[in-house]
Design an enzyme around this catalytic site. Sequence first.
Site, PDB file in Angstrom:
ATOM      1  CG  ASP A 171      -0.375  -0.015   2.520  1.00 28.25           C
ATOM      2  OD1 ASP A 171       0.858  -0.120   2.622  1.00 28.25           O
ATOM      3  OD2 ASP A 171      -1.135   0.083   3.512  1.00 28.25           O
ATOM      4  CB  SER A 172       4.574   1.674  -0.300  1.00 26.44           C
ATOM      5  OG  SER A 172       4.729   0.543  -1.139  1.00 26.44           O
TER       6      SER A 172
ATOM      7  CG  ASP B 187       0.652  -4.060   2.183  1.00 23.09           C
ATOM      8  OD1 ASP B 187       1.012  -5.014   2.905  1.00 23.09           O
ATOM      9  OD2 ASP B 187       1.361  -3.042   1.974  1.00 23.09           O
TER      10      ASP B 187
ATOM     11  CE  LYS C  26       3.579  -5.953   4.036  1.00 23.94           C
ATOM     12  NZ  LYS C  26       3.147  -4.661   4.595  1.00 23.94           N
TER      13      LYS C  26
ATOM     14  CD  GLU D 198       0.613  -1.308   8.075  1.00 23.30           C
ATOM     15  OE1 GLU D 198       0.361  -0.431   8.941  1.00 23.30           O
ATOM     16  OE2 GLU D 198       1.013  -1.034   6.927  1.00 23.30           O
TER      17      GLU D 198
ATOM     18  CD  GLU E  20       7.880   0.104   7.494  1.00 27.72           C
ATOM     19  OE1 GLU E  20       6.982  -0.676   7.109  1.00 27.72           O
ATOM     20  OE2 GLU E  20       7.993   1.273   7.090  1.00 27.72           O
TER      21      GLU E  20
HETATM   22  O1  KIV Z   1       3.664  -1.017   1.480  1.00 18.48           O
HETATM   23  C1  KIV Z   1       4.857  -1.378   1.490  1.00 18.48           C
HETATM   24  O2  KIV Z   1       5.617  -1.192   0.535  1.00 18.48           O
HETATM   25  C2  KIV Z   1       5.341  -2.079   2.686  1.00 18.48           C
HETATM   26  C3  KIV Z   1       6.814  -2.235   2.836  1.00 18.48           C
HETATM   27  C4  KIV Z   1       7.490  -0.940   3.070  1.00 18.48           C
HETATM   28  C5  KIV Z   1       7.160  -3.209   3.888  1.00 18.48           C
HETATM   29  O3  KIV Z   1       4.553  -2.469   3.506  1.00 18.48           O
HETATM   30 NA    NA Z   2       2.491  -1.589   3.305  1.00 16.82          NA
END
Ligand code: KIV
Ligand code: NA
Length: 263
Positions: free
Chosen positions: A45-46, A84, A112, A114, A181
Amino acid sequence: MSSITLHTLMARKQAGEKFAVLTAYDACFSHLISTAGVEVMLVGDSLGMVLQGNDSTLPVTIEEMVYHTAAVKAGNQGSMIMSDLPFMSYGTPEQAMDSAAVLMQAGAHIVKLEGAAWLDDTITLLAERGVPVCAHLGLTPQAVNVLGGYKVQGRDNSAAKKMIEDAVRLEQAGAAMLLLECIPSLLAGEITKAVDIPVIGIGAGADTDAQVLVMHDMLGITPGRSPRFVKNYMADSDDIASAFKAYAEEVKAGTFPGPEHGF
Ligand code: KIV
Ligand code: NA
């Protein structure tokens, strides 16, 4: 590269062999990254920051994650695809099931999310229903407004102790992988030893089982000052494909990250 599975990555951990993870958001980069020997592609989600230009990951929607996961699947040449679950798409276990379902149907092999204790039941329910889960601990960017900024986590003894307990409990709940992280390198090494599942690190030192970077950061195209844990692989590469290969090789050789990239 033949298709990477959870079994492959567990065997790597047991053999003490490191693996590489890189973010990917579209088909062309997915093709390049998966042919460069990067075992796992993270549809992170980056993308809310590096593709959409937002100042956090909070605006990203599940529909956007589905769109980018499908694009990454289209270019994939045998890597594992991790996607994510975006902000508030897994606030309840029921929401998590619905969100994970559409990501898996779009091409994710693992999702993934959080957080720690509050996710135990969600992780168990997903795993029982055939959805492998990676739990993301330490600096969790979706919680930036609670954490008060993008800061290193787990610095004091009680926070470090709690993070080790969280990691062990999440493994017991059924997590298939962990991602750490921005935590002290020593703590990341302890957590990696405390669990049997593979541990991916970013800003977590050299002692995790794997490393991840945001693709735009390691290509040196993210505006502004880059964080301490980033290395620009274009500096010594003639083209993008070579930069991805150099990253994969250095992670597997244990030469990236160096002590200067850690906390
Ligand atoms: O969203 C992302 O790219 C991430 C990484 C920075 C671990 O969660
Ligand atoms: Na992320």
